[in-house]
Scaffold this motif. Structure first.
Motif, short mmCIF file in Angstrom:
data_model
loop_
_atom_site.label_atom_id
_atom_site.label_comp_id
_atom_site.label_asym_id
_atom_site.label_seq_id
_atom_site.Cartn_x
_atom_site.Cartn_y
_atom_site.Cartn_z
N GLY A 20 9.05 -0.36 15.31
CA GLY A 20 10.20 0.47 14.96
C GLY A 20 9.95 1.29 13.72
N VAL A 21 9.31 0.68 12.71
CA VAL A 21 9.00 1.40 11.46
C VAL A 21 8.02 2.52 11.75
N ILE A 22 6.99 2.24 12.54
CA ILE A 22 6.02 3.27 12.89
C ILE A 22 6.69 4.37 13.71
N GLY A 23 7.57 3.99 14.63
CA GLY A 23 8.29 4.97 15.44
C GLY A 23 9.17 5.88 14.59
N ILE A 24 9.84 5.28 13.60
CA ILE A 24 10.67 6.07 12.70
C ILE A 24 9.80 7.04 11.90
N GLY A 25 8.64 6.57 11.47
CA GLY A 25 7.71 7.43 10.72
C GLY A 25 7.22 8.60 11.57
N ILE A 26 6.90 8.33 12.81
CA ILE A 26 6.44 9.38 13.72
C ILE A 26 7.57 10.38 13.98
N ALA A 27 8.77 9.87 14.22
CA ALA A 27 9.92 10.75 14.47
C ALA A 27 10.21 11.60 13.24
N ALA A 28 10.16 11.00 12.05
CA ALA A 28 10.43 11.76 10.83
C ALA A 28 9.38 12.85 10.63
N THR A 29 8.13 12.53 10.93
CA THR A 29 7.06 13.52 10.82
C THR A 29 7.29 14.65 11.81
N ALA A 30 7.66 14.32 13.03
CA ALA A 30 7.91 15.35 14.05
C ALA A 30 9.06 16.25 13.63
N VAL A 31 10.13 15.66 13.10
CA VAL A 31 11.27 16.45 12.64
C VAL A 31 10.84 17.35 11.49
N GLY A 32 10.04 16.82 10.58
CA GLY A 32 9.56 17.61 9.45
C GLY A 32 8.72 18.79 9.90
N VAL A 33 7.84 18.56 10.87
CA VAL A 33 7.01 19.65 11.41
C VAL A 33 7.89 20.69 12.09
N LEU A 34 8.86 20.24 12.87
CA LEU A 34 9.77 21.16 13.56
C LEU A 34 10.57 22.00 12.56
N VAL A 35 11.16 21.37 11.56
CA VAL A 35 11.94 22.08 10.55
C VAL A 35 11.04 23.05 9.79
N GLY A 36 9.83 22.62 9.47
CA GLY A 36 8.88 23.49 8.78
C GLY A 36 8.53 24.70 9.63
N GLY A 37 8.35 24.50 10.92
CA GLY A 37 8.04 25.61 11.83
C GLY A 37 9.18 26.59 11.93
N ILE A 38 10.40 26.06 12.01
CA ILE A 38 11.58 26.93 12.08
C ILE A 38 11.72 27.73 10.78
N ALA A 39 11.54 27.05 9.64
CA ALA A 39 11.64 27.72 8.34
C ALA A 39 10.57 28.81 8.22
N ALA A 40 9.36 28.54 8.70
CA ALA A 40 8.29 29.54 8.65
C ALA A 40 8.63 30.73 9.53
N ALA A 41 9.22 30.46 10.71
CA ALA A 41 9.59 31.55 11.62
C ALA A 41 10.66 32.44 10.98
N PHE A 42 11.65 31.81 10.34
CA PHE A 42 12.69 32.59 9.67
C PHE A 42 12.13 33.38 8.49
N ALA A 43 11.19 32.78 7.79
CA ALA A 43 10.58 33.44 6.64
C ALA A 43 9.83 34.71 7.07
N ARG A 44 9.16 34.64 8.23
CA ARG A 44 8.41 35.79 8.74
C ARG A 44 9.36 36.91 9.17
N LYS A 45 10.51 36.54 9.75
CA LYS A 45 11.48 37.54 10.24
C LYS A 45 12.16 38.24 9.08
N GLY A 46 12.36 37.51 7.99
CA GLY A 46 13.14 38.02 6.89
C GLY A 46 12.35 38.86 5.96
#
Length: 167
Positions: free
Chosen positions: A141-167
């Motif tokens: 469960g701890v490892i799963g939470i870590g993987i999920a948090a990493t995936a969310v972080g990568v996703l949020v980072g990707g979205i932020a980068a996409a918005f940064a490029r558009k702006g």
């Protein structure tokens, strides 16, 4: 102080390696048990056959080979209905719990070890297995939470980068 630090690093090592106290069984032991069962089939008493089959079941669920573990689980599930004594039932349930633990089905393993403990509440072997199962579930469960948090972080980072490029 050094001993405490050593224990701390050992526990971290166990956390990442998944160390447990359940013994493993070599293929030569499995083969020996299979020969023993074959010999017992040639006219031995039912009690001797049953003992040989239990030894083979033990060896199979403690094997390093997944196909042996599955065979052991199948043998034990087939023989559960024929258990006449609570002691036999307890042993079979415990071995099934080990088999399911080894195959990665931790919820089923915990359910079976709980049934064992209903028969023998203070059986140390079953209590140790239950603790091992619960630690494994927690670790996963701890490892799963870590993987999920990493995936969310990568996703949020990707979205932020996409918005940064558009702006």
């Amino acid at each position: 102080m050094d001993a405490k630090i050593g224990k701390f690093f050992d526990s971290i090592g166990d956390f990442f390696t998944g160390g447990d106290q359940i013994p493993w069984c070599d293929s030569d032991i499995v083969a020996g048990c299979e020969r023993e069962v074959a010999e017992a089939e040639k006219g031995s008493s039912d009690d001797l056959k049953s003992e040989c089959i239990m030894r083979l079941s033990w060896a199979l669920v403690h094997s390093r080979r997944p196909e042996d573990i599955q065979r052991g689980i199948a043998m034990l599930e087939t023989s559960l209905g024929g258990s006449s004594s609570p002691l036999q039932m307890r042993e079979k349930l415990y071995l099934l719990a080990v088999g399911y633990y080894r195959s990665g089905d931790f919820p089923r393993s915990r359910q079976l070890v709980d049934r064992c403990l209903e028969i023998a509440p203070d059986w140390r072997q079953a209590l140790t297995l239950k603790k091992t199962i619960e630690e494994k579930i927690t670790k996963d469960g701890v490892i799963g939470i870590g993987i999920a948090a990493t995936a969310v972080g990568v996703l949020v980072g990707g979205i932020a980068a996409a918005f940064a490029r558009k702006g």
